[in-house]
Scaffold this motif. Sequence first.
Motif, mmCIF file in Angstrom:
data_model
loop_
_atom_site.group_PDB
_atom_site.id
_atom_site.type_symbol
_atom_site.label_atom_id
_atom_site.label_comp_id
_atom_site.label_asym_id
_atom_site.label_seq_id
_atom_site.Cartn_x
_atom_site.Cartn_y
_atom_site.Cartn_z
ATOM 1 N N ARG A 37 0.890 -1.156 0.000
ATOM 2 C CA ARG A 37 0.000 0.000 0.000
ATOM 3 C C ARG A 37 0.924 1.200 0.000
ATOM 4 O O ARG A 37 2.042 1.132 0.509
ATOM 5 C CB ARG A 37 -0.886 -0.017 1.241
ATOM 6 C CG ARG A 37 -1.846 -1.217 1.235
ATOM 7 C CD ARG A 37 -2.918 -1.057 2.268
ATOM 8 N NE ARG A 37 -3.687 -2.272 2.469
ATOM 9 C CZ ARG A 37 -4.979 -2.391 2.157
ATOM 10 N NH1 ARG A 37 -5.632 -1.387 1.613
ATOM 11 N NH2 ARG A 37 -5.616 -3.520 2.398
ATOM 12 N N ILE A 38 0.469 2.311 -0.548
ATOM 13 C CA ILE A 38 1.347 3.465 -0.765
ATOM 14 C C ILE A 38 2.098 3.859 0.503
ATOM 15 O O ILE A 38 3.279 4.190 0.457
ATOM 16 C CB ILE A 38 0.536 4.653 -1.317
ATOM 17 C CG1 ILE A 38 -0.018 4.270 -2.693
ATOM 18 C CG2 ILE A 38 1.401 5.888 -1.443
ATOM 19 C CD1 ILE A 38 -0.947 5.305 -3.274
ATOM 20 N N ILE A 39 1.436 3.772 1.644
ATOM 21 C CA ILE A 39 2.073 4.201 2.897
ATOM 22 C C ILE A 39 3.276 3.321 3.263
ATOM 23 O O ILE A 39 4.133 3.724 4.055
ATOM 24 C CB ILE A 39 1.049 4.214 4.045
ATOM 25 C CG1 ILE A 39 1.559 5.061 5.195
ATOM 26 C CG2 ILE A 39 0.702 2.797 4.489
ATOM 27 C CD1 ILE A 39 0.547 5.267 6.311
ATOM 28 N N ASP A 40 3.384 2.123 2.690
ATOM 29 C CA ASP A 40 4.497 1.229 3.010
ATOM 30 C C ASP A 40 5.834 1.862 2.707
ATOM 31 O O ASP A 40 6.842 1.569 3.365
ATOM 32 C CB ASP A 40 4.380 -0.100 2.236
ATOM 33 C CG ASP A 40 3.223 -0.952 2.744
ATOM 34 O OD1 ASP A 40 2.730 -1.808 1.977
ATOM 35 O OD2 ASP A 40 2.809 -0.757 3.911
ATOM 36 N N PHE A 41 5.871 2.746 1.701
ATOM 37 C CA PHE A 41 7.141 3.366 1.331
ATOM 38 C C PHE A 41 7.594 4.344 2.415
ATOM 39 O O PHE A 41 8.737 4.290 2.869
ATOM 40 C CB PHE A 41 7.031 4.042 -0.039
ATOM 41 C CG PHE A 41 6.948 3.039 -1.148
ATOM 42 C CD1 PHE A 41 5.729 2.513 -1.547
ATOM 43 C CD2 PHE A 41 8.101 2.572 -1.765
ATOM 44 C CE1 PHE A 41 5.659 1.536 -2.538
ATOM 45 C CE2 PHE A 41 8.046 1.595 -2.758
ATOM 46 C CZ PHE A 41 6.820 1.077 -3.144
ATOM 47 N N SER A 42 6.701 5.216 2.846
ATOM 48 C CA SER A 42 7.061 6.141 3.921
ATOM 49 C C SER A 42 7.416 5.398 5.197
ATOM 50 O O SER A 42 8.392 5.712 5.868
ATOM 51 C CB SER A 42 5.913 7.111 4.210
ATOM 52 O OG SER A 42 5.635 7.888 3.081
#
Lengths: 399, 345
Positions: A37-42
């Motif tokens: 999910r996109i937040i995994d990168f941050s």
Amino acid sequence: MKKECVTMLLAGGEGKRLGPLTKRVAKPAVHFGGKYRIIDFSLSNCSNSGMHTIGILTQYQPVALHNHIGTGGNWGLERKNGGLTMLQSNIEQHMKNSYSGTANAIYQNINYIDQFDPDFVLVISGDHVYKMDYSVMLNYHKGKGADLTIGVKAVPLQEASRFGTVITNEDNIVLEFEEKPKQPKSNKVSMGIYIFNWRTLKKYLLMDEQNTLSSHDFGKDVIPLILKEKNIIAAYSFDGYWKDVGTVESLWESNMDLLTDDPTLDIFDPSWEIYSSKKNLPPHYISSLAVIKKSIINDGCCIQGQVINSVLFNEVSVGKNSLVQDSVIMPNVKIGDNCIIKGAIIGNETIVLEGSRIGKNTSKLQEVTVIDEKDLIINERLYKKPKLYAYGNKVIYGY
Amino acid sequence: MGTRLLGVINLVNEQDLIQELTEERCAASVPFAGKYHLIDFVFSNMINSGIKNIGILVLDKYQPLIEHLGQEELILFPRIEEKGLEKIGDIEILANHLDYFNKSKQEYVVISGSTQIINLDYRNMLEFHIQEEADITLLYKTGVVAKENLPARFIEMSEDNRIYGISDVFTDIQRHDMLLDTFIIKKELLMEIIKIGMHDGKKDLLGDLIIPQLGHYKIIGYPIHTYLANLNSLSNYYRHSMNLLNLKNQEFFFRDHEIYTKNHNEPPTKYLARAEVKNSLLSNGCLIDGRVENSILFRGVKVGRGAVIKNSILMQNCEIGQGAVIENAILDKEVMWILGKEIAR
């Protein structure tokens, strides 16, 4: 207990331009890259950078996010001291959306930050796909003796009007800051990554909160205020891959970027792992009739057709004689036999019945077809949310 | 029902069963089906049967098991100070842990090995055991081709499900009822038998105590008719692995219900433009630039440009260089195979 730096991760974004993909989940929870999910990168950036004290500010449709993150163990962020804390916006305090702006979200959580008595606060969002070592930026900030350091990236000039633009002197000190200018004067844009001295941030959050005309947003209000009051703002240049996947086209494009032989964003790089929630799923199966080229496939898939230049999430099945090309297929989508899917993003749990056609052959980004989650697709371009009827002992989809 | 059962996974009699694959690890730690360790199947059967109290009897080479499970609390360790490993049997290790059984609240015990992979809800077997008022209920599989499963024990049963004979005479291609290594017994009776066994200097619970006592206790058979992967040799390991390349078997094995295992953080598998993959099972973290046919690839396997993998099993993190050809082989983890060389069995 004192922590040198506390991270505040803004994860309340609605992602309006992502259409059906953000109807039920916040933007940082949108699926990306076959597994994440996109937040995994941050979150992974934080973990890998040694930033282990994180407050995650949620607001819009937070349930999927909260379930995904849990206590942060999957990202190595579960700790007895500090660690990860979910800071859901307090609905009783205000009327509807209770974080009225990005700065207001931090303002409402001053107590959370104060308990760590930090020297610095790192503010990031959960909306972007990129790999970055924040500790390097922190050292840069300290070295510059700045009150605030903004992460900046050069983008094509015509895109700069989507962001906050920054004009610096040769010393990388910010002279001007313009939020979403119609005629951008610079192609260096703010990535929404800020390192503040906590003293400075606290002072201007309190000041801004008193201003009833303010929208309490970092880019529109607080940063221009800090600049106006003659504080030192430094710009930290970042030249790695960075994508704001806020539109259907940029989300699709970013997924496709992963499929080249040597992608700029390398999720296989063991030195900077991207963590995600762990699922208990079997390996995927490629049948004797299947053809797979230039694609990414996750656990639990069962492929009996052709998959070309596509990203398939977990537990997707592709029937015999079907073709999936230039597409992003989200978790648990079942695609029947003899289907053709081109240039599409298909939301999770959708069922595509035998013989359906979705999308068109296109290299034009504007023509990406998006199918909502849990939809049912029958035949050419004919799709609606079905009603379930019971007839005898059979269940029929009807319209 | 499940809460009346205590689960014991008995690894003592499987030490070197799968030849080369069990040289450095116990059989329960042998990787299988692209992602799992053998222990995952029996462990998941127990959990899916509602069993909350599980102990694992080990003898040797169990370090990989502890790493896989991530905890030591479940393990019932042997005490091997004076005797050598070969002299210790499961009776003695069970006797060393009688306090564990004493403290457990469950009335019944199901004991099973890890190399006979089946899908079973032990609650059904327990119900049958209680209904028939048996002392011991042994699990058996119907319709087994003897020749493919040697060495094996076969049962003879009377009409009231009582087992009156167990032998190993069959070696042909006919189908028989084969005894499996799973049985249910009342905890009190188990503890009694263990004490007798220790007193009489016996080694093996099933072989030295239960089977010779067919007449003395009421011992019945409970049949299972569904798929059994009996991994009691390297060739059976290979054969059952290849059988997995069949959707129906996969459904049975792991699509119908959950198999719990240790999950690693791997990116999804990437297929490059020159990849050609047919009839294969792949785990995450693989990078495929060559041809893969009728094979099973575990996590993190890299197949270089122009490499060919056929009818093979490649365990985690193997790297096959450009142009290499691998056929009919099993590669244990982290094997690197460089350009030009060819291996085949």
